[in-house]
Design a protein around this motif. Sequence first.
Motif, short mmCIF file in Angstrom:
data_model
loop_
_atom_site.label_atom_id
_atom_site.label_comp_id
_atom_site.label_asym_id
_atom_site.label_seq_id
_atom_site.Cartn_x
_atom_site.Cartn_y
_atom_site.Cartn_z
N MET A 172 39.18 46.46 54.27
CA MET A 172 39.27 46.25 52.83
C MET A 172 39.05 47.57 52.10
SD MET A 172 37.05 43.65 50.39
CE MET A 172 35.47 44.32 50.93
N LYS A 173 40.02 47.95 51.28
CA LYS A 173 39.93 49.17 50.49
C LYS A 173 39.29 48.84 49.13
CE LYS A 173 42.15 52.00 53.33
NZ LYS A 173 42.45 51.03 54.41
N ILE A 174 38.25 49.58 48.79
CA ILE A 174 37.50 49.32 47.56
C ILE A 174 37.56 50.55 46.67
CG2 ILE A 174 35.26 48.72 46.58
CD1 ILE A 174 34.51 47.57 49.34
N LEU A 175 37.93 50.35 45.41
CA LEU A 175 37.83 51.40 44.40
C LEU A 175 36.67 51.03 43.47
CD1 LEU A 175 38.79 53.88 42.81
CD2 LEU A 175 40.42 52.39 41.62
N SER A 176 35.69 51.89 43.37
CA SER A 176 34.49 51.58 42.58
C SER A 176 34.19 52.71 41.61
CB SER A 176 33.29 51.35 43.50
OG SER A 176 33.06 52.47 44.34
N ILE A 177 33.59 52.35 40.46
CA ILE A 177 33.22 53.34 39.46
C ILE A 177 31.86 52.99 38.87
CG2 ILE A 177 35.61 53.88 38.86
CD1 ILE A 177 35.28 52.21 36.34
N ASP A 178 31.21 54.01 38.33
CA ASP A 178 29.96 53.82 37.59
C ASP A 178 29.97 54.77 36.40
OD1 ASP A 178 27.32 53.64 36.59
OD2 ASP A 178 26.55 53.14 38.57
N SER A 179 29.89 54.20 35.20
CA SER A 179 29.86 55.02 33.98
C SER A 179 28.75 54.52 33.05
CB SER A 179 31.22 54.94 33.26
OG SER A 179 31.54 53.59 32.93
N LEU B 12 42.96 48.57 35.47
CA LEU B 12 43.51 48.88 36.78
C LEU B 12 43.90 47.62 37.54
CD1 LEU B 12 40.98 51.66 37.89
CD2 LEU B 12 43.39 52.01 37.34
N ALA B 13 43.11 46.56 37.37
CA ALA B 13 43.34 45.33 38.12
C ALA B 13 44.30 44.37 37.42
CB ALA B 13 42.01 44.63 38.37
N PHE B 14 44.61 44.64 36.17
CA PHE B 14 45.38 43.69 35.36
C PHE B 14 46.70 43.29 36.02
CE2 PHE B 14 48.54 42.78 32.02
CZ PHE B 14 47.95 41.67 31.46
N GLY B 15 46.89 41.99 36.15
CA GLY B 15 48.16 41.45 36.63
C GLY B 15 48.40 41.61 38.11
N ARG B 16 47.42 42.11 38.86
CA ARG B 16 47.65 42.34 40.31
C ARG B 16 47.11 41.21 41.18
NH1 ARG B 16 46.87 48.79 41.56
NH2 ARG B 16 47.95 49.56 39.71
N GLY B 17 46.29 40.36 40.60
CA GLY B 17 45.71 39.29 41.40
C GLY B 17 44.68 39.78 42.39
N VAL B 18 44.15 40.98 42.16
CA VAL B 18 43.15 41.57 43.06
C VAL B 18 41.75 41.26 42.51
CG1 VAL B 18 42.27 43.74 44.03
CG2 VAL B 18 44.72 43.41 43.74
N PRO B 19 40.82 40.84 43.35
CA PRO B 19 39.49 40.49 42.86
C PRO B 19 38.72 41.70 42.34
CG PRO B 19 39.53 40.45 45.26
CD PRO B 19 40.95 40.61 44.81
N CYS B 20 37.75 41.42 41.48
CA CYS B 20 36.89 42.45 40.91
C CYS B 20 35.43 42.08 41.15
CB CYS B 20 37.13 42.58 39.40
SG CYS B 20 38.82 43.01 38.94
N ALA B 21 34.59 43.09 41.23
CA ALA B 21 33.15 42.88 41.41
C ALA B 21 32.40 43.52 40.26
CB ALA B 21 32.68 43.45 42.75
N ALA B 22 31.58 42.73 39.58
CA ALA B 22 30.73 43.23 38.51
C ALA B 22 29.36 43.50 39.11
CB ALA B 22 30.63 42.21 37.38
N VAL B 23 29.11 44.75 39.47
CA VAL B 23 27.90 45.13 40.19
C VAL B 23 26.78 45.48 39.21
CG1 VAL B 23 26.90 46.80 41.82
CG2 VAL B 23 29.24 45.95 42.15
N SER B 24 25.59 45.04 39.49
CA SER B 24 24.43 45.45 38.70
C SER B 24 24.21 46.95 38.88
CB SER B 24 23.18 44.69 39.16
OG SER B 24 22.00 45.37 38.78
#
Length: 243
Positions: free
Chosen positions: A1-8, A82-94
Amino acid sequence: MKILSIDSTAKVASAALLSDATLLAETTVRIGRSHSETLLPMIEGLLAMTGIRPEEIDLFACAAGPGSFTGVRIGVATVKGLAFGRGVPCAAVSSLEALAENLVPLPGILCPVMDARREQVYQATFRYEEGKLLRLCPDRAIAIRELSEELRAAYPGEAIRLVGDGCAVAAAGLREAGLDPLLPPEGLAVQSAAAVGRCAARMAAAGQTVTDAALAPVYLREPQAERERKERLKQRDCETSKN
């Protein structure tokens, strides 16, 4: 599984690419420019460097809060775009859990703290035990004095390990209460998108992902402007009632 993650969520902007929980590449900057200016170029650079195409991403993740209201909004909006319209799940990380992840596998009480102003910090408490990061309390905004009293009563004799941009202010308060908190090395003290990605991988395994439409920021408390507006209205109502 390829994951793209960010923190801002704080002054640091960080983006990472992972394969499951294995870090492939990470970029972290603290140059005083808006995260809205830096995040997308960082992500484009990571994709180019690793040769991964956007359509190969299986999970998008961001630190969804708490933290800077503007930073949290930028991070969530970037992932939604980035995820819009792709049907790819997202994770809202604390963002606090991701900071605690920086300290794994150190023993003791892992205590991420982010400066919330007004002698408060955004805070949660964790422990690393039997190969797992265990959450001991929910994310919250708490007065430093109250946090000091709670840690002293709940974890006597245990090492208290601080991490996050609230380390300095929290450490001062804890020392006044007779505690001796441990501070992290500089490289571990700030936000890391790699840590966000590792947390996201666990969330995906536990079925805790959401759609891009459902991805939402977590603020814990109202923005300062809204609090000040309510205080002005309250004061005006008091003056009106006196008249």
